[in-house]
Design an enzyme around this catalytic site. Structure first.
Site, mmCIF file in Angstrom:
data_model
loop_
_atom_site.group_PDB
_atom_site.id
_atom_site.type_symbol
_atom_site.label_atom_id
_atom_site.label_comp_id
_atom_site.label_asym_id
_atom_site.label_seq_id
_atom_site.Cartn_x
_atom_site.Cartn_y
_atom_site.Cartn_z
ATOM 1 N N GLU A 103 17.350 69.871 -5.375
ATOM 2 C CA GLU A 103 16.486 71.036 -5.194
ATOM 3 C C GLU A 103 15.250 70.692 -4.377
ATOM 4 O O GLU A 103 14.779 69.562 -4.404
ATOM 5 C CB GLU A 103 16.061 71.587 -6.560
ATOM 6 C CG GLU A 103 17.247 72.108 -7.347
ATOM 7 C CD GLU A 103 16.864 72.790 -8.657
ATOM 8 O OE1 GLU A 103 15.705 73.230 -8.794
ATOM 9 O OE2 GLU A 103 17.738 72.877 -9.518
ATOM 10 N N CYS A 123 8.209 70.520 -1.291
ATOM 11 C CA CYS A 123 8.391 69.507 -2.328
ATOM 12 C C CYS A 123 9.842 69.029 -2.218
ATOM 13 O O CYS A 123 10.757 69.825 -2.397
ATOM 14 C CB CYS A 123 8.119 70.148 -3.689
ATOM 15 S SG CYS A 123 8.467 69.077 -5.087
ATOM 16 N N CYS A 144 17.736 61.336 -11.875
ATOM 17 C CA CYS A 144 16.667 60.337 -12.009
ATOM 18 C C CYS A 144 16.984 59.473 -13.219
ATOM 19 O O CYS A 144 17.559 59.950 -14.187
ATOM 20 C CB CYS A 144 15.333 61.061 -12.210
ATOM 21 S SG CYS A 144 13.901 59.946 -12.273
ATOM 22 N N CYS A 204 11.732 60.229 -18.374
ATOM 23 C CA CYS A 204 10.560 60.894 -18.960
ATOM 24 C C CYS A 204 11.060 62.027 -19.871
ATOM 25 O O CYS A 204 11.883 62.843 -19.462
ATOM 26 C CB CYS A 204 9.638 61.442 -17.869
ATOM 27 S SG CYS A 204 8.996 60.144 -16.792
ATOM 28 N N CYS A 209 10.970 65.895 -18.832
ATOM 29 C CA CYS A 209 11.371 66.265 -17.469
ATOM 30 C C CYS A 209 12.856 66.609 -17.369
ATOM 31 O O CYS A 209 13.701 65.890 -17.908
ATOM 32 C CB CYS A 209 11.044 65.101 -16.525
ATOM 33 S SG CYS A 209 11.517 65.407 -14.817
ATOM 34 N N SER A 263 1.867 59.728 -12.064
ATOM 35 C CA SER A 263 2.146 60.565 -13.229
ATOM 36 C C SER A 263 1.728 59.790 -14.467
ATOM 37 O O SER A 263 2.487 58.992 -14.986
ATOM 38 C CB SER A 263 3.639 60.910 -13.272
ATOM 39 O OG SER A 263 3.977 61.620 -12.109
ATOM 40 N N HIS A 291 -0.098 61.098 -17.540
ATOM 41 C CA HIS A 291 0.297 61.912 -18.701
ATOM 42 C C HIS A 291 -0.164 61.420 -20.065
ATOM 43 O O HIS A 291 0.150 62.071 -21.073
ATOM 44 C CB HIS A 291 1.815 62.125 -18.742
ATOM 45 C CG HIS A 291 2.395 62.710 -17.497
ATOM 46 N ND1 HIS A 291 1.724 63.621 -16.708
ATOM 47 C CD2 HIS A 291 3.589 62.518 -16.876
ATOM 48 C CE1 HIS A 291 2.481 63.957 -15.680
ATOM 49 N NE2 HIS A 291 3.614 63.302 -15.746
ATOM 50 N N CYS A 298 6.972 71.877 -11.564
ATOM 51 C CA CYS A 298 7.242 70.475 -11.858
ATOM 52 C C CYS A 298 8.121 70.307 -13.077
ATOM 53 O O CYS A 298 7.890 70.923 -14.101
ATOM 54 C CB CYS A 298 5.940 69.745 -12.166
ATOM 55 S SG CYS A 298 4.820 69.748 -10.806
HETATM 56 N N1 SAH Z 1 9.350 60.702 -10.294
HETATM 57 C C1 SAH Z 1 8.113 61.093 -9.718
HETATM 58 C C2 SAH Z 1 8.162 62.406 -8.945
HETATM 59 C C3 SAH Z 1 8.937 63.553 -9.533
HETATM 60 S S1 SAH Z 1 8.263 64.464 -10.872
HETATM 61 C C4 SAH Z 1 7.033 61.121 -10.754
HETATM 62 O O1 SAH Z 1 7.314 60.896 -11.921
HETATM 63 O O2 SAH Z 1 5.874 61.308 -10.399
HETATM 64 C C5 SAH Z 1 6.894 65.349 -10.228
HETATM 65 C C6 SAH Z 1 5.816 65.580 -11.269
HETATM 66 O O3 SAH Z 1 6.214 66.562 -12.245
HETATM 67 C C7 SAH Z 1 5.455 64.338 -12.075
HETATM 68 O O4 SAH Z 1 4.073 64.256 -12.248
HETATM 69 C C8 SAH Z 1 6.150 64.637 -13.390
HETATM 70 O O5 SAH Z 1 5.665 63.849 -14.428
HETATM 71 C C9 SAH Z 1 5.893 66.107 -13.532
HETATM 72 N N2 SAH Z 1 6.689 66.766 -14.546
HETATM 73 C C10 SAH Z 1 7.949 66.473 -14.922
HETATM 74 N N3 SAH Z 1 8.356 67.289 -15.900
HETATM 75 C C11 SAH Z 1 7.340 68.144 -16.141
HETATM 76 C C12 SAH Z 1 7.164 69.236 -17.032
HETATM 77 N N4 SAH Z 1 8.124 69.601 -17.865
HETATM 78 N N5 SAH Z 1 5.996 69.892 -16.997
HETATM 79 C C13 SAH Z 1 5.020 69.532 -16.125
HETATM 80 N N6 SAH Z 1 5.127 68.521 -15.257
HETATM 81 C C14 SAH Z 1 6.279 67.818 -15.270
#
Ligand code: SAH
Length: 341
Positions: A93, A106, A113, A117, A120, A215, A217, A334
């Site tokens: 996507e 994006c 992946c 996480c 995600c 990221s 968090h 995201c």
């Molecule tokens: N793998 C990379 C890039 C892809 S994710 C990374 O981890 O940064 C892009 C962003 O979306 C990251 O900051 C990720 O942590 C965030 N993200 C993933 N799932 C999410 C969710 N459910 N709500 C908000 N942000 C989320």
């Protein structure tokens, strides 16, 4: 498909070497590279190159492409989400957003992946494969053609972990910023990582002018361990040390992503710990109200809490803003990118 390579991932020098290596006159290299820079999706489009030459190249190379499988347009803000089909029928996507200063895309860097996480969607089925540099580029070309626009900004924040596909991502950065290609400068590119520390150190040495997004968090190991498996490999302090060094070497500000999850990382105490952790760093914190992808886990806090958290950070001297949500009606945010195909 496995043994032959993606022609779209080659730079001008590599195309030259390839062409002269198989005994084809050198001027053909310029023509072929020119076509690739225009974003062609097949050998057939290279109309000024003889068929015999193309057939010779096609013995070892294919040209990657992505096609629009489905397209969702937000009724709220015009954000477009694409489900793209790859040439081996995998799906990824991409999201195109319109800002005052132009269009931003994006892009995905992997099919799925493997970072795991917990909040995600992209990681639920694990990683299927890496994308080639050409496939990352193709997302931009195909979106530009489909919407008849020019993209001016890129965020590597779609499916996948860019630093887990390091070589192809770096090749993509080289090609997309090249003058004969899309010519999108590094200052218009952001790369987001969950914190692959050894690769952050490698990237630091290149002193690229892109924006590195981390990221984060969580403000401590206890919380980060619960939501991000990568934290078992590199602890919060190792990640922060790597970031400090990165800022020192590159002179670039780092952007920290902080997905706010109700009752997990949204307390006053978390905000205070975050201030302590980041104080003195040239950085910005992006607060993203979490998008819920699991039915009963990882809810977003109410809006009031998000802004209170922002206020605590700002009054503690940390530059923080709440990220605007685009494409809310098409699951474009995201962590929600996952081919439902
Ligand atoms: N793998 C990379 C890039 C892809 S994710 C990374 O981890 O940064 C892009 C962003 O979306 C990251 O900051 C990720 O942590 C965030 N993200 C993933 N799932 C999410 C969710 N459910 N709500 C908000 N942000 C989320």
């Amino acid at each position: 498909m496995i043994l032959i390579k993606d022609l779209k991932s080659l730079n001008e020098i590599e195309i030259n070497e390839l062409i002269t290596g198989i005994g084809i006159p050198k001027f053909r290299a310029k023509q072929i590279f020119g076509w690739l820079c225009k974003g062609v999706d097949s050998f057939d489009e290279m109309s000024n190159v003889p068929k015999a030459v193309l057939e010779k190249i096609a013995e070892d190379y294919y040209i990657s492409y992505v096609t629009v499988e489905r397209k969702f347009v937000s009724q709220i803000d015009g954000t477009v989400k694409y489900l793209f089909r790859l040439c081996d029928d995998e799906f990824i996507e991409s999201v195109v957003m319109k800002y005052k200063h132009g269009y931003s895309i994006c892009v995905s860097t992997q099919v799925g992946c493997r970072m795991g996480c917990r909040f995600c969607a992209s990681t639920i089925e694990g990683k299927k494969r890496d994308l080639t540099a050409g496939e990352i580029l193709s997302q931009i070309f195909t979106a530009q053609k489909d919407l008849n626009i020019r993209i001016s900004n890129i965020v590597l924040m779609g499916m996948g972990e860019p630093l887990d596909n390091y070589d192809n991502t770096l090749k993509f950065l080289e090609l997309v910023s090249g003058e004969s290609g899309l010519n999108i400068g590094m200052r218009h590119i952001s790369l987001s990582t969950c914190g692959v520390v050894d690769k952050i150190k490698k990237l630091e040495q290149l002193k690229l002018q892109l924006t590195l997004s981390i990221s984060l968090h969580a403000p401590n190991d206890e919380i980060r361990d619960m939501i991000m498996p990568i934290n078992k490999k590199w602890r919060v302090n190792e990640l922060i040390e790597a970031c400090k060094s990165y800022i020192n070497t590159t002179g670039r500000r780092i952007s920290f992503e902080y997905a706010m999850i109700k009752d997990v990382n949204d307390s006053d105490d978390c905000a205070k710990q975050l201030i302590k952790l980041l104080s003195g760093m040239i950085c910005h914190v992006n607060l993203i109200p979490a998008n819920q992808v699991h039915k009963d886990k990882f809810e977003r806090p109410d809006t009031k809490r998000v802004y209170e958290f922002e206020k605590i950070l700002n009054s503690g001297g940390i530059n923080a803003t709440v990220r605007r949500t685009l494409g809310a009606d098409i699951n474009a945010s995201c962590g929600q990118l996952k081919g439902k195909k």
